[in-house]
Design a protein around this motif. Structure first.
Motif, PDB file in Angstrom:
ATOM      1  N   THR A  80       1.056   3.274  -3.174  1.00 31.69           N
ATOM      2  CA  THR A  80      -0.087   4.053  -3.671  1.00 31.69           C
ATOM      3  C   THR A  80      -0.383   5.263  -2.786  1.00 31.69           C
ATOM      4  N   THR A  81       0.505   5.581  -1.863  1.00 32.96           N
ATOM      5  CA  THR A  81       0.326   6.771  -1.035  1.00 32.96           C
ATOM      6  C   THR A  81       0.416   8.030  -1.906  1.00 32.96           C
TER       7      THR A  81
ATOM      8  N   ARG B   3      -4.800  -0.433   2.252  1.00 32.56           N
ATOM      9  CA  ARG B   3      -4.445  -0.454   0.833  1.00 32.56           C
ATOM     10  C   ARG B   3      -3.589  -1.675   0.513  1.00 32.56           C
TER      11      ARG B   3
ATOM     12  N   ARG C 246      -5.750  -4.823   0.095  1.00 32.69           N
ATOM     13  CA  ARG C 246      -6.431  -4.902  -1.197  1.00 32.69           C
ATOM     14  C   ARG C 246      -5.465  -5.314  -2.307  1.00 32.69           C
TER      15      ARG C 246
ATOM     16  N   GLY D 143       0.792  -1.223   0.000  1.00 39.73           N
ATOM     17  CA  GLY D 143       0.000   0.000   0.000  1.00 39.73           C
ATOM     18  C   GLY D 143       0.820   1.267   0.000  1.00 39.73           C
TER      19      GLY D 143
ATOM     20  N   HIS E  73      -1.976   2.796   5.102  1.00 38.77           N
ATOM     21  CA  HIS E  73      -1.402   1.930   4.070  1.00 38.77           C
ATOM     22  C   HIS E  73      -1.743   0.464   4.298  1.00 38.77           C
TER      23      HIS E  73
END
Length: 416
Positions: free
Chosen positions: A272-273, A287, A290, A269, A284
């Protein structure tokens, strides 16, 4: 005696080939032996009691040892990807022809019946130089060989092996030509798991990244390099560097590929921050969970790998803070991790979390009391007797709430 003008067919010759020869020369244990038979036919092999097993080309099992014996063969590229090959196996195919089609020089050696080394492509010299080098330009015809080179790097890195510059350049060209895109997920997963079980699994992912294949196969992981983290907690700063260090620590803590896989993917994650929030990575974990599911779905990962990696991605922050959590929150963590029903998986998750804590410069040997505390909390909560609650006439939701209160009290007692 043959008639005039007719050549005498030489009797079949059998050679030990590939990994058994390589590992013997390296002084490593030989786990399995493969053989090549030159000058024979499928009919002759069956007549000698060998059992055919090959679908695409003639491979046979020895009637007593069950070791694999393959007829010497050549191959020709007929279509993109790694299924697009035509094979030719016939008595006139020589041992050198067969060895030429192999991936690396260190895998293209053979031994005859007397134990003499046959090394037409200088594999022994590359063993001594600790080089993983392709045998011929035909290497570029099979994208699986990129995965195999990376896996051999993971296995042989402790001995000082590296990928030859010319082989790395060839692999980059294969990636740019789109050959890697033809790999099916099941084959990638097969090589990935074998690499995770190797002594230095980080070398697999670093090799794939160096040739550009990681960005095609696991872009969620590849994008972590160059993403900063707060220096106060992560002296290494770079997230890609961090996950490689975590993988190193996981390899020290557990031989299980599933634990190492969870450690590898726990911080996806962070890739994608939003840039305006860096170097902080609030949220995070969700995220990461996922993205773990995305990766596992793509490669059709077994449930064991998916569920453990998902758990570690979601909960590693809470596990790190376990000593600061309120007893009720600790119980919620245990319940959310399904630790009461799956204590073995919870223990594996704690190993991956410990690897995360150790995957920072200067923290490799730090104590990790969180794991021991959470195991004690699980035992204390699990040992709360239910019978007294039943004797009070509690049932349904009232029973569940009462049991939960008792378990919170038991965990609180550990902090007293």
């Amino acid at each position: 005696m043959p008639r005039s003008g007719q050549e005498t067919q030489a009797p079949p010759a059998t050679y030990l080939v590939g990994g058994a020869v390589r590992d013997r020369l390296l002084g490593l244990p030989v786990k399995e032996r493969d053989w090549v038979v030159v000058g024979s036919t499928p009919e002759d092999m069956r007549a000698r009691g060998f059992r055919p097993v090959g679908k695409d080309f003639p491979v046979f099992l020895h009637p007593r040892t069950n070791e694999e014996y393959a007829l010497a063969r050549t191959e020709r590229k007929t279509a993109p990807g790694y299924h697009g090959f035509a094979f030719h196996a016939a008595p006139d195919v020589t041992l050198e022809d067969d060895l030429r089609r192999r991936d690396l020089t260190v895998n293209a050696m053979a031994e005859d019946a007397d134990g003499s080394l046959i090394d037409p492509y200088r594999g022994q010299a590359d063993l001594e130089r600790r080089l993983l080098r392709h045998v011929s330009p035909a290497f570029a015809e099979d994208p699986v060989r990129i995965l195999r080179v990376a896996r051999f790097a993971a296995r042989l890195a402790p001995l000082g092996f590296r990928v030859a510059d010319e082989t790395m350049a060839l692999m980059r060209g294969m990636v740019e030509a789109g050959e890697v895109d033809a790999l099916v997920p099941e084959r990638v997963w097969q090589e990935l798991v074998r690499a995770l079980a190797a002594p230095t699994p980080r070398a697999f992912f670093e090799t794939l990244r160096a040739c550009g294949a990681l960005a095609r196969l696991i872009p969620e992981l590849d994008r972590l390099w160059g993403v900063p983290q707060p220096a106060k907690y992560h002296p290494e700063i770079d997230t890609g560097d961090h996950v490689m260090r975590v993988l190193d620590q996981a390899a020290l803590l557990s031989p299980e590929p599933s634990v190492r896989f969870a450690a590898l993917l726990h911080d996806l994650g962070k890739g994608t921050t939003p840039k305006e929030l860096l170097p902080k990575h609030h949220g995070h974990e969700q995220r990461s969970e996922r993205l773990v599911l995305d990766v596992c779905a793509r490669f059709k990962a077994p449930n064991e790998f998916r569920d453990l990696a998902r758990l570690v991605a979601r909960e590693h922050g809470n596990v790190h803070r376990a000593l600061e959590l309120r007893p009720a929150t600790v119980l919620k963590l245990l319940e959310g991790a399904d630790a009461f029903r799956r204590p073995e998986r919870f223990a594996a998750a704690l190993l991956a979390c410990e690897a995360d804590a150790h995957g920072r410069p200067g923290h490799e040997t730090d104590a990790y009391p969180q794991a021991e505390f959470l195991q004690r909390a699980l035992r204390a909560a699990r040992d709360v007797p239910v019978q007294p609650l039943l004797e009070r006439g509690l049932k349904g939701q009232e029973l569940a709430e009462a049991l939960r209160c008792e378990r919170v009290e038991a965990i609180a007692g550990l902090k007293g």
